[in-house]
Design a protein around this motif. Structure first.
Motif, mmCIF file in Angstrom:
data_model
loop_
_atom_site.group_PDB
_atom_site.id
_atom_site.type_symbol
_atom_site.label_atom_id
_atom_site.label_comp_id
_atom_site.label_asym_id
_atom_site.label_seq_id
_atom_site.Cartn_x
_atom_site.Cartn_y
_atom_site.Cartn_z
ATOM 1 N N ILE A 53 0.861 -1.183 0.000
ATOM 2 C CA ILE A 53 0.000 0.000 0.000
ATOM 3 C C ILE A 53 0.895 1.230 0.000
ATOM 4 C CG2 ILE A 53 -1.776 1.294 1.244
ATOM 5 C CD1 ILE A 53 -2.584 -1.348 2.578
ATOM 6 N N PHE A 90 2.174 4.973 0.435
ATOM 7 C CA PHE A 90 1.798 6.132 1.238
ATOM 8 C C PHE A 90 2.941 7.132 1.211
ATOM 9 C CE2 PHE A 90 4.103 3.570 4.331
ATOM 10 C CZ PHE A 90 4.779 4.504 5.126
ATOM 11 N N GLU A 116 -2.359 5.994 6.747
ATOM 12 C CA GLU A 116 -2.918 4.852 6.018
ATOM 13 C C GLU A 116 -3.011 3.603 6.888
ATOM 14 O OE1 GLU A 116 -1.491 7.770 3.057
ATOM 15 O OE2 GLU A 116 -0.738 6.964 4.962
ATOM 16 N N GLN A 156 -6.495 2.938 8.733
ATOM 17 C CA GLN A 156 -7.715 2.632 7.999
ATOM 18 C C GLN A 156 -8.297 1.296 8.447
ATOM 19 O OE1 GLN A 156 -9.018 4.955 5.950
ATOM 20 N NE2 GLN A 156 -7.253 6.172 6.612
ATOM 21 N N GLU A 165 -0.104 -4.041 10.205
ATOM 22 C CA GLU A 165 0.277 -2.820 9.497
ATOM 23 C C GLU A 165 0.372 -1.646 10.482
ATOM 24 O OE1 GLU A 165 1.513 -3.151 6.814
ATOM 25 O OE2 GLU A 165 0.607 -4.962 6.015
ATOM 26 N N TYR A 166 -0.483 -1.676 11.489
ATOM 27 C CA TYR A 166 -0.426 -0.662 12.560
ATOM 28 C C TYR A 166 0.684 -0.999 13.553
ATOM 29 C CZ TYR A 166 -1.947 2.100 16.607
ATOM 30 O OH TYR A 166 -1.996 2.957 17.674
#
Length: 442
Positions: free
Chosen positions: A118, A120, A357, A360, A367-368
């Motif tokens: 993804i 960003f 991002e 989300q 991802e966090y």
């Protein structure tokens, strides 16, 4: 008796005050918080330095390296290994409001269907390709190595901050180990330390007064610091003298079909200690990986003789704490060393805060948690890291008198630590141990 204020005027005053408060709040929120900006409770040395920062991207080629991903039957083909690096440095650019640079990165992991890439972007405080600020003696060099997987932009809060304080700071995209090009783990095991040393040598050459590179005259190559996070920590410790164990070399041979390429980095290799770079004067290892997996033994850890700052969370479930990072700290008996521990923190004691991002809904939680800590504000961790690295690297690379910032009570809850605002230095521990041997050469 004075006439009472009419009710409607009271209400008007109240509404006006409320509107002013809301406007001020919204104005504050509208201001961009850039990674590395100081929070109100940031410790003293977290603030940016006096230099404006330039940044540029370089593409390097490390020729004739072992192509470990294509090794077969104990035979190692060679290839030219590409490396992308980012360089931050003191610049001649004016200090103008809004001097932001845009960094382009990705989340996810190449080849992982559950975590697709993804793209960003985020802002930093630097000028792209700015003219370097002239210097007569050069600036100390700091080389930064990310985790697996990661990127050269993973710690921009730190790289920009150090450059603003008079360092040339280089962060590496380790091929086969980034979000974009993650590949089999044996490449990271073999190449991490090799990449770091190659980049040190390359930037030292480019930054010498005799070169024709834009960085000519910028680098004081006799004063070098190396900073690594997770697998980067694994790499910088080896570069600094902590040779790998024979257990790791045996495991590496098993996973590669018989390659012995990593034996050059083993403590038992008679030539290994001869290659330790005397120009390296300081080491920082954030959550270094490997101790729980047998990467080092007593002999290997004893080879580290350079001043080292370890940074860890005592709940690290990737590198381990008591039998992992703290065991490395306890085992490096020949180094003057510190261990800064964030209590209740896990592994992410080094990265930038999570990008927008990563917030989300619907994304994989990792991802966090590739950036965030469950019990800490990542921005506060960033500020504290800036503070302690400024002190530690300043002492060993600039001969600056920052000793008061490291001569602290062991437990931060017992007393406000020097350089921290009242009531702000909670939840940390700082250990210090001196080298056990006298007159150890750095």
């Amino acid at each position: 008796m004075k006439n009472p204020v009419p009710v409607f005027l009271k209400n008007t005053c109240t509404i006006t005050a409320l509107l002013l408060f809301l406007c001020a709040t919204l104005s504050l929120q509208a201001q961009d918080f850039l990674y590395g900006d100081a929070l109100p409770d940031a410790p003293q040395l977290a603030e940016r330095g006096d230099y404006t920062v330039g940044v540029r991207t370089l593409e390097l080629i490390h020729k004739d390296q072992v192509d470990i991903l294509n090794s077969k039957g104990g035979k190692d083909p060679l290839y030219d290994r590409p490396l992308t690096i980012e360089v931050w440095y003191p610049s001649e650019a004016p200090d103008k409001k809004g001097n932001t640079v845009i960094y382009e990165d990705v989340m996810g992991t190449r080849g992982d269907s559950l975590r697709p890439l993804i793209p960003f972007s985020f802002k930093g405080k630097a000028y792209r390709d700015a003219t370097p600020k002239a210097t007569t003696e050069g600036y100390p060099l700091i080389v930064v190595s990310h985790g697996y997987v990661g990127s050269r932009y993973l710690m921009t809060y730190l790289t920009e901050n150090l450059a603003s304080k008079g360092y040339v700071v280089v962060s590496i995209d380790h091929t086969d180990s980034t979000f974009k090009d993650a590949n089999a783990f044996q490449s990271t095991l073999l190449n991490r330390a090799k990449d770091i040393q190659f980049v040190i040598n390359t930037i030292a050459d480019k930054g010498s007064s005799s070169s024709k590179d834009p960085l000519s005259g910028m680098v004081d190559s006799e004063n070098i610091g190396i900073v690594g996070y997770s697998m980067g920590g694994y790499g910088v410790l080896n570069v600094a003298g902590a040779g790998y164990s024979d257990g790791l070399t045996a495991f590496f041979g098993q996973m590669t079909g018989g390659s012995t390429a990593i034996s050059a980095l083993a403590a038992s290799n008679a030539s290994y200690q001869k290659q330790i770079d005397p120009r390296i004067k300081a080491v920082v290892a954030f959550a270094p990986w490997g101790m729980e997996r047998g990467v080092w033994d007593t002999n290997g850890l004893g080879g580290l003789k350079k001043p080292t700052l370890f940074v860890a969370g005592d709940q690290d479930d990737i590198s381990g704490y008591e039998k992992g990072i703290k065991a490395i700290y306890n085992g490096t008996v020949n180094a003057d060393r510190y261990l800064l521990t964030y209590k209740n923190a896990r592994h992410n004691v080094a990265p930038n805060p999570p990008p927008a991002e990563a917030l989300q809904p619907g994304l994989h939680i990792d991802e966090y948690y590739r950036y965030a800590e469950p019990s800490w504000d990542q921005r506060k961790i960033n500020n504290i890291n800036q503070h302690f690295l400024t002190a530690f690297l300043g002492i060993y690379l600039k001969n600056a008198d920052y000793s008061a910032y490291l001569s602290l009570p062991k437990e931060s809850n017992d007393q406000d630590w020097h350089g921290f605002k009242p009531r702000s230095s909670t939840g940390m521990q700082l250990l210090h141990a001196k080298a056990s041997e006298a007159n150890i050469k750095q």
